[in-house]
Design a protein around this motif. Structure first.
Motif, short mmCIF file in Angstrom:
data_model
loop_
_atom_site.label_atom_id
_atom_site.label_comp_id
_atom_site.label_asym_id
_atom_site.label_seq_id
_atom_site.Cartn_x
_atom_site.Cartn_y
_atom_site.Cartn_z
N LEU A 119 85.96 29.18 108.84
CA LEU A 119 84.67 28.33 108.69
C LEU A 119 84.20 27.90 109.88
O LEU A 119 84.97 27.65 110.72
CB LEU A 119 85.08 27.09 107.83
CG LEU A 119 85.70 27.44 106.37
CD1 LEU A 119 86.44 26.07 105.75
CD2 LEU A 119 84.59 27.79 105.66
N LEU A 120 83.01 27.81 110.11
CA LEU A 120 82.47 27.24 111.38
C LEU A 120 81.25 26.14 110.95
O LEU A 120 80.57 26.41 110.34
CB LEU A 120 81.70 28.46 112.09
CG LEU A 120 80.78 27.88 113.60
CD1 LEU A 120 81.90 27.39 114.35
CD2 LEU A 120 80.48 28.98 114.18
N ASP A 121 81.70 24.95 111.55
CA ASP A 121 80.55 23.84 111.17
C ASP A 121 80.61 22.88 112.36
O ASP A 121 81.31 22.96 113.24
CB ASP A 121 81.67 22.84 109.83
CG ASP A 121 80.77 22.06 109.13
OD1 ASP A 121 79.39 22.19 109.28
OD2 ASP A 121 80.96 21.05 108.68
N VAL A 122 79.46 21.93 112.05
CA VAL A 122 79.42 21.23 113.02
C VAL A 122 78.95 19.62 112.73
O VAL A 122 78.56 19.52 111.45
CB VAL A 122 77.99 21.53 114.12
CG1 VAL A 122 76.65 21.78 113.20
CG2 VAL A 122 77.59 20.74 115.11
N THR A 123 79.35 18.71 113.25
CA THR A 123 79.14 17.30 112.94
C THR A 123 78.35 16.64 114.26
O THR A 123 79.11 16.79 115.38
CB THR A 123 80.19 16.56 112.71
OG1 THR A 123 81.51 16.62 113.66
CG2 THR A 123 81.13 17.00 111.26
N SER A 124 77.40 15.85 114.03
CA SER A 124 76.65 15.46 115.12
C SER A 124 75.74 14.23 114.63
O SER A 124 75.40 14.12 113.50
CB SER A 124 76.00 16.39 115.85
OG SER A 124 75.08 15.83 116.89
N GLU A 125 75.48 13.26 115.67
CA GLU A 125 74.59 12.22 115.39
C GLU A 125 73.77 12.09 116.81
O GLU A 125 74.40 12.25 117.89
CB GLU A 125 75.25 10.92 115.03
CG GLU A 125 75.95 11.06 113.64
CD GLU A 125 76.33 9.41 113.23
OE1 GLU A 125 76.39 8.67 113.84
OE2 GLU A 125 77.20 9.38 112.11
N PRO A 126 72.58 11.61 116.57
CA PRO A 126 71.82 11.51 117.91
C PRO A 126 72.59 10.55 118.86
O PRO A 126 73.25 9.42 118.40
CB PRO A 126 70.49 10.79 117.43
CG PRO A 126 70.31 11.15 115.84
CD PRO A 126 71.68 11.37 115.33
N ASN A 127 72.48 10.85 119.94
CA ASN A 127 73.39 10.01 121.13
C ASN A 127 74.73 9.77 120.79
O ASN A 127 75.36 9.10 121.60
CB ASN A 127 72.57 8.66 121.15
CG ASN A 127 71.09 8.82 121.69
OD1 ASN A 127 70.69 9.38 122.47
ND2 ASN A 127 70.48 7.84 121.22
N LYS A 128 75.44 10.66 120.03
CA LYS A 128 76.95 10.55 119.93
C LYS A 128 77.65 11.82 120.16
O LYS A 128 78.67 11.90 119.67
CB LYS A 128 77.14 10.04 118.51
CG LYS A 128 76.79 8.27 118.44
CD LYS A 128 77.17 7.74 117.05
CE LYS A 128 76.94 6.41 116.90
NZ LYS A 128 77.34 5.95 115.76
N GLY A 129 76.88 12.93 120.80
CA GLY A 129 77.48 14.07 121.17
C GLY A 129 77.39 14.93 119.60
O GLY A 129 77.16 14.69 118.65
N ALA A 130 78.15 15.96 119.88
CA ALA A 130 78.23 17.05 118.91
C ALA A 130 79.74 17.63 119.04
O ALA A 130 80.16 17.87 119.95
CB ALA A 130 77.26 18.24 118.90
N CYS A 131 80.23 17.90 117.59
CA CYS A 131 81.86 18.62 117.51
C CYS A 131 81.40 19.84 116.78
O CYS A 131 81.32 19.72 115.38
CB CYS A 131 82.55 17.39 117.05
SG CYS A 131 84.20 18.24 116.99
N PHE A 132 81.67 20.98 117.48
CA PHE A 132 81.76 22.30 116.65
C PHE A 132 83.24 22.48 116.12
O PHE A 132 84.29 22.73 116.89
CB PHE A 132 81.22 23.40 117.41
CG PHE A 132 79.69 23.26 117.56
CD1 PHE A 132 79.00 23.97 116.72
CD2 PHE A 132 79.15 22.57 118.41
CE1 PHE A 132 77.48 24.06 116.80
CE2 PHE A 132 77.56 22.60 118.60
CZ PHE A 132 77.01 23.47 117.90
N THR A 133 83.61 22.89 114.88
CA THR A 133 84.86 23.04 114.57
C THR A 133 84.97 24.51 113.94
O THR A 133 84.14 25.13 112.94
CB THR A 133 85.13 22.20 113.46
OG1 THR A 133 84.95 20.79 113.94
CG2 THR A 133 86.58 22.40 112.96
N ILE A 134 86.14 25.20 114.36
CA ILE A 134 86.29 26.54 114.16
C ILE A 134 87.62 26.59 113.25
O ILE A 134 88.67 26.02 113.68
CB ILE A 134 86.48 27.62 115.22
CG1 ILE A 134 85.17 27.61 116.10
CG2 ILE A 134 86.76 28.92 114.49
CD1 ILE A 134 85.22 28.44 117.32
N LYS A 135 87.59 26.99 111.92
CA LYS A 135 89.07 26.98 111.06
C LYS A 135 89.01 28.53 110.77
O LYS A 135 88.35 29.24 110.19
CB LYS A 135 88.30 26.33 109.78
CG LYS A 135 88.55 24.75 110.09
CD LYS A 135 88.58 23.90 108.86
CE LYS A 135 88.54 22.55 108.99
NZ LYS A 135 88.48 21.67 107.62
#
Length: 668
Positions: free
Chosen positions: A641-657
């Motif tokens: 799985l490859l997913d991303v969580t992000s919000e404006p002005n709070k950065g981004a986090c890409f997750t590899i499972k």
């Protein structure tokens, strides 16, 4: 209609009549006095005082040229007053609803919606929200809270009307009292007189008159029956000696009947006790079902008071049921504040209201819920039940399914493009190779042709070197080989055959990818000019993961480069750019996370980030294939799985499972 009312009152119980009189008295008094008085006051306040006061207050603020001038001139607000209004507090908020300035008493909250809800519950103050536009073009939201000096409004005219209304209420209460005397006191006095006559004169032939069919009427029937029984027994006493044997038999029969009655009562008591136990067990069973449901169940009264708060609600809100029951839903669970109109609509219309997707902030995390609001009409109650289902995982799964379908359609496009590019690319590389050979001074044929033309290979070489022709040929060769690699990757991307996986140390693989990424120009510039910080967090003891080492390195390097490019082009809202690289174990997966503190992305961009050819970079700086190919490598080649969580002005986090087990592992 009047006859039916009289019949109903004649057959009503005394408690019902008393309750009716009390309710009528209270309703008449409260309705006439309170409604009329507050209507007059409300009318006077809202039509004469409040609009002028709020308009003057807004006009005074908008006359200021800047926000700094507002701060200095806030003490002058005392001049803008009305005889019946007293300013309690004036607060200013920015576009996000955060407090930036206040005047008067200290605010209870620093957020616009929470402070406004506080004043709504506080009946002593009236809140008003209005937009303010200053002369310098800036915009703010202002919240004014004030109360009324009621004594200034109570002039002689209002007092005269209040006295008239009070007199009318007293007159109606007097009428109700007279009617209550007719319903209750007169029948009781009549029964008392008859009782006195019976006790004083031993006259058992008199009878009380029955007027109403209520408890007093039943008492009259019982009293008359008792007189008849006493009269009959008086006659029986004269025949007592003749009927002694029969009286004894009747006594024995009555005793036996009493014994049987006692047995029946005992049996009924046992049955009732068993029924109570069954009811308690059934109640526990229902509570178990409600608390075991994965949905969040909340029951509300028509005034939005909570009467049911199940275990799932406690888990999601971190609020025990004891602290939620009998409180307003918007105080306990503020996320439902914007859906109270649907609660009111469901209660008033008796229809079910649905919200397919609602976004809530719970413990700092964005989660999605489906909401169903339905009334309890069939049970005769006015309560409303709210059912919330957490659909966050389903939403992410739906996005992943859509992304997988897009990647499958991309395979055919990649194969066609690779074959079309491969033919001219081969010709370019072959011609470059021939050009290099024909400019080489070591070949005899080149020497012979140059001599026939009266040239020397040394002079030709010096000319080519001075014009940087060899460097240009090398650049063409490198670009061609790079194009070959791209075509090879596109062909591999389009194939359905599964590659062979080998067990790898995921931590060492991640460290190696980071070292390669550090050599990139973007990383060097960030570390030299912007003090880029790279933090690493590795969990020891992670088992070996089946994967293709080169492809996983490619994905990690791609994610690190994207994070560095975002921080280099847009900077970090926190000031210092930072990248956090994490490797950990979660259930049956090895998890690799690349997190930055950049500008982040909105929800629309986040859903498209893995689409082929989608890019937020300027033209010429990106193709939009890096993340889509990375997604294909993880999902297709590694079943991860490859997913991303992000919000404006709070950065981004890409997750590899990556799963720990695979049917395609080749052990070395």
């Amino acid at each position: 209609m009047l006859n039916k009312l009289k019949s109903y009152l004649s057959h009503s119980k005394v408690s019902q009549k008393l309750l009716l009189m009390l309710l009528t008295t209270a309703i008449v008094t409260a309705a006439i006095v309170l409604f009329s008085t507050f209507s007059i006051l409300r009318f006077a306040i809202h039509t004469q005082v409040e609009p002028d006061y709020v308009s003057n207050l807004k006009l005074f603020i908008e006359q200021q040229s800047s926000f700094e001038q507002i701060k200095t001139r806030l003490p002058l607000l005392s001049r803008i007053s009305a005889q019946s209004i007293k300013l309690h507090q004036l607060t200013f908020f920015d576009d996000q609803g955060e407090l930036i300035l206040h005047h008067g008493n200290a605010p209870k909250s620093k957020h616009l919606h929470q402070l406004y809800a506080h004043f709504l519950n506080d009946t002593g103050h009236t809140p008003k929200i209005f937009e303010v536009s200053l002369k310098d073009g800036s915009h703010f939201t202002a919240l004014a809270a004030y109360n009324y000096r009621i004594e200034q409004l109570l002039n002689s005219k209002f007092l005269l009307m209040s006295v008239a209304l009070l007199f009318t209420a007293i007159l109606l209460i007097r009428v109700i009292q007279m009617q209550s005397k007719r319903w209750l006191i007169e029948p009781i006095l009549h029964l008392k007189a008859v009782t006195h006559q019976v006790s004083s004169h031993q006259n058992y032939s008199v009878r009380a008159n029955k007027v109403y069919f209520d408890e007093i009427g039943n008492l009259v029937d019982a009293f008359n029956t008792m007189l008849s029984q006493i009269q009959a027994r008086d006659h029986l006493l004269t025949d007592a000696r003749d009927k002694a044997n029969r009286a004894q038999q009747r006594a024995e029969t009555s005793s036996m009947e009493t014994a049987r009655t006692n047995l029946r009562l005992e049996e009924e008591a046992r049955v009732r006790s068993a029924m109570e136990r069954k009811l308690l067990e059934f109640q526990d069973f229902l509570n178990g079902i409600i608390n075991s449901m994965p949905s969040m169940l909340i029951a509300l009264t028509p005034r939005y008071r909570i009467t049911l708060w199940n275990k799932r609600a406690e888990q999601l809100s971190s609020i025990p049921a004891g602290q939620a029951i009998n409180h307003r839903i918007d105080d306990v669970f503020p996320n439902m504040l914007f859906y109270l109109d649907l609660v009111h609509q469901a209660s008033s219309t008796g229809t079910t209201q649905n919200v397919s997707q609602a976004e809530f902030k719970i413990a700092g995390e964005t989660r999605y819920f489906s909401i169903m609001i339905y009334p309890l009409n069939e049970s005769g109650l006015e309560d409303v039940v709210i059912k919330l289902d957490d659909i966050t995982d389903e939403k992410h799964l739906q996005e992943l399914v859509v992304q997988s379908e897009k990647m499958m359609s991309l395979g055919g496009l990649a194969a066609g493009m690779a074959h079309e590019i491969n033919n001219p690319l081969g010709g370019i590389l072959q011609n470059v190779q021939n050009l290099t050979r024909r400019l080489s001074p070591g070949l005899p044929k080149n020497q012979q042709v140059a001599e026939d033309l009266g040239l020397s290979m040394q002079d030709i070489g010096l000319y080519l070197k001075s014009r940087e022709v060899p460097e240009l040929i090398d650049n063409i060769t490198r670009a061609g080989h790079r194009a070959v690699d791209i075509v090879t990757n596109m062909l591999q991307f389009s194939r359905n055959a599964d590659p062979t996986l080998e067990l790898c140390n995921i931590i060492e693989l991640t460290k190696q990818a980071l070292e390669i990424a550090r050599t990139e120009t973007t990383f060097n510039e960030l570390q030299q000019h912007h003090s880029l910080t790279i933090r690493e967090h590795y969990t020891d003891g992670i088992p070996a993961v089946p994967c293709i080492q080169s492809e996983i390195e490619q994905v990690i390097i791609n994610l690190l480069k994207n994070a560095a490019q975002v921080l280099s082009e847009h900077g970090s809202p926190s000031g210092t750019p930072e990248i956090l690289l994490t490797v950990k174990q979660q259930d049956n997966y090895a998890v690799i996370q690349v997190q930055d503190n950049g500008i982040g992305m909105d929800d629309k961009t986040r859903r498209k980030v893995f689409d082929p050819f989608f890019t937020t970079k300027d033209i010429g700086k990106g193709t939009g294939l890096g993340l889509s190919v990375s997604y294909f490598i993880i999902s297709s080649h590694h079943h991860g799985l490859l997913d991303v969580t992000s919000e404006p002005n709070k950065g981004a986090c890409f997750t590899i499972k990556l799963p720990f087990r695979s049917l395609r592992v080749q052990s070395s």
